[in-house]
Write a protein that holds these residues in place. Sequence first.
Motif, PDB file in Angstrom:
ATOM      1  N   GLU A 196       0.830  -1.208   0.000  1.00 23.40           N
ATOM      2  CA  GLU A 196       0.000   0.000   0.000  1.00 23.40           C
ATOM      3  C   GLU A 196       0.859   1.251   0.000  1.00 23.40           C
ATOM      4  O   GLU A 196       0.591   2.204  -0.726  1.00 23.40           O
ATOM      5  CB  GLU A 196      -0.937   0.015   1.210  1.00 23.40           C
ATOM      6  CG  GLU A 196      -2.139  -0.860   1.063  1.00 23.40           C
ATOM      7  CD  GLU A 196      -3.143  -0.680   2.204  1.00 23.40           C
ATOM      8  OE1 GLU A 196      -2.875   0.101   3.143  1.00 23.40           O
ATOM      9  OE2 GLU A 196      -4.195  -1.319   2.135  1.00 23.40           O
ATOM     10  N   ARG A 225       1.063   4.041  -2.972  1.00 26.22           N
ATOM     11  CA  ARG A 225       0.784   5.447  -2.689  1.00 26.22           C
ATOM     12  C   ARG A 225       1.955   6.319  -3.187  1.00 26.22           C
ATOM     13  O   ARG A 225       1.744   7.372  -3.775  1.00 26.22           O
ATOM     14  CB  ARG A 225       0.568   5.668  -1.201  1.00 26.22           C
ATOM     15  CG  ARG A 225       0.259   7.117  -0.864  1.00 26.22           C
ATOM     16  CD  ARG A 225       0.020   7.336   0.619  1.00 26.22           C
ATOM     17  NE  ARG A 225      -1.402   7.278   0.867  1.00 26.22           N
ATOM     18  CZ  ARG A 225      -1.989   6.407   1.686  1.00 26.22           C
ATOM     19  NH1 ARG A 225      -1.294   5.538   2.352  1.00 26.22           N
ATOM     20  NH2 ARG A 225      -3.292   6.422   1.856  1.00 26.22           N
ATOM     21  N   ASP A 252      -8.899  10.520   0.384  1.00 25.35           N
ATOM     22  CA  ASP A 252      -7.599  10.230  -0.213  1.00 25.35           C
ATOM     23  C   ASP A 252      -7.798   9.892  -1.694  1.00 25.35           C
ATOM     24  O   ASP A 252      -7.697   8.737  -2.105  1.00 25.35           O
ATOM     25  CB  ASP A 252      -6.927   9.064   0.525  1.00 25.35           C
ATOM     26  CG  ASP A 252      -5.451   8.933   0.195  1.00 25.35           C
ATOM     27  OD1 ASP A 252      -4.999   9.534  -0.806  1.00 25.35           O
ATOM     28  OD2 ASP A 252      -4.753   8.222   0.936  1.00 25.35           O
ATOM     29  N   LEU A 309      -5.062   7.713  -3.494  1.00 21.98           N
ATOM     30  CA  LEU A 309      -5.093   6.292  -3.170  1.00 21.98           C
ATOM     31  C   LEU A 309      -6.346   5.629  -3.749  1.00 21.98           C
ATOM     32  O   LEU A 309      -6.295   4.500  -4.234  1.00 21.98           O
ATOM     33  CB  LEU A 309      -5.020   6.072  -1.657  1.00 21.98           C
ATOM     34  CG  LEU A 309      -4.841   4.625  -1.217  1.00 21.98           C
ATOM     35  CD1 LEU A 309      -3.552   4.026  -1.780  1.00 21.98           C
ATOM     36  CD2 LEU A 309      -4.842   4.521   0.296  1.00 21.98           C
ATOM     37  N   THR A 326      -5.696   4.891  -7.271  1.00 29.80           N
ATOM     38  CA  THR A 326      -4.784   3.748  -7.345  1.00 29.80           C
ATOM     39  C   THR A 326      -5.561   2.446  -7.185  1.00 29.80           C
ATOM     40  O   THR A 326      -5.384   1.496  -7.951  1.00 29.80           O
ATOM     41  CB  THR A 326      -3.693   3.856  -6.263  1.00 29.80           C
ATOM     42  OG1 THR A 326      -2.904   5.006  -6.542  1.00 29.80           O
ATOM     43  CG2 THR A 326      -2.820   2.623  -6.220  1.00 29.80           C
ATOM     44  N   TYR A 327      -6.431   2.405  -6.192  1.00 25.41           N
ATOM     45  CA  TYR A 327      -7.202   1.187  -5.977  1.00 25.41           C
ATOM     46  C   TYR A 327      -8.168   0.916  -7.108  1.00 25.41           C
ATOM     47  O   TYR A 327      -8.435  -0.239  -7.434  1.00 25.41           O
ATOM     48  CB  TYR A 327      -7.903   1.218  -4.622  1.00 25.41           C
ATOM     49  CG  TYR A 327      -6.977   0.769  -3.538  1.00 25.41           C
ATOM     50  CD1 TYR A 327      -6.553  -0.552  -3.458  1.00 25.41           C
ATOM     51  CD2 TYR A 327      -6.478   1.659  -2.611  1.00 25.41           C
ATOM     52  CE1 TYR A 327      -5.671  -0.974  -2.485  1.00 25.41           C
ATOM     53  CE2 TYR A 327      -5.595   1.252  -1.621  1.00 25.41           C
ATOM     54  CZ  TYR A 327      -5.203  -0.070  -1.575  1.00 25.41           C
ATOM     55  OH  TYR A 327      -4.320  -0.484  -0.620  1.00 25.41           O
TER      56      TYR A 327
END
Length: 196
Positions: free
Chosen positions: A17, A21, A102, A105, A108-109
């Motif tokens: 993670e 990030r 966020d 993030l 990203t997910y």
Amino acid sequence: MATDSALTAEQILSATEDALRRFGPAKATVVDVARTLGVSHGSVYRFFPSKAAVREAVTQRWLAQAHDDLRFIAIEPGPAAERLHRWLTTLFAAKRRKALDDPQLFATYMTLVGEASQVVDAHLAALVDQIAQILQDGIEKGEFRHTPVNATARAVFEATAHFHDPAHASGWSDPTAEDRFEALWKLVLRGLAADA
């Protein structure tokens, strides 16, 4: 830093993670993860056979953490309509919080989710099953009308997608989002109610 002998899968996922990030999904590598932990990349591969497996496990963990409360709402006692409303509200709040608190993030997910279709499919099936549990309970208690439970659960999930599908995340910061959610909830409840 972990030693090879004390290394755990959970430490690897947390380090992954962090790497995601910092570097983003396109550039984060298993070597970055290993470097963060102070171990060789071979140590990471002892737990996960490939970079894809690590990313899939991170995605699975993220989805589980984001929706952990939902499992308990589905099985707790109480009126089914209240539980279903709380379940949907909790889902919306969890997704909204992740997207707004966020955004980097979250983006990203969303990339990882696009790569891990089997993990996502299993997760979505589990969410629909939780709705089905609540619906079945409501039917048995006479709160909801008799309907095909699984198809109705899927319909409720899809009808509320605007408030939990990441494709709609850009609208979740709209000040009217909660009012629109409640208006939709009233329509769903009216369709489910035994006296409808």
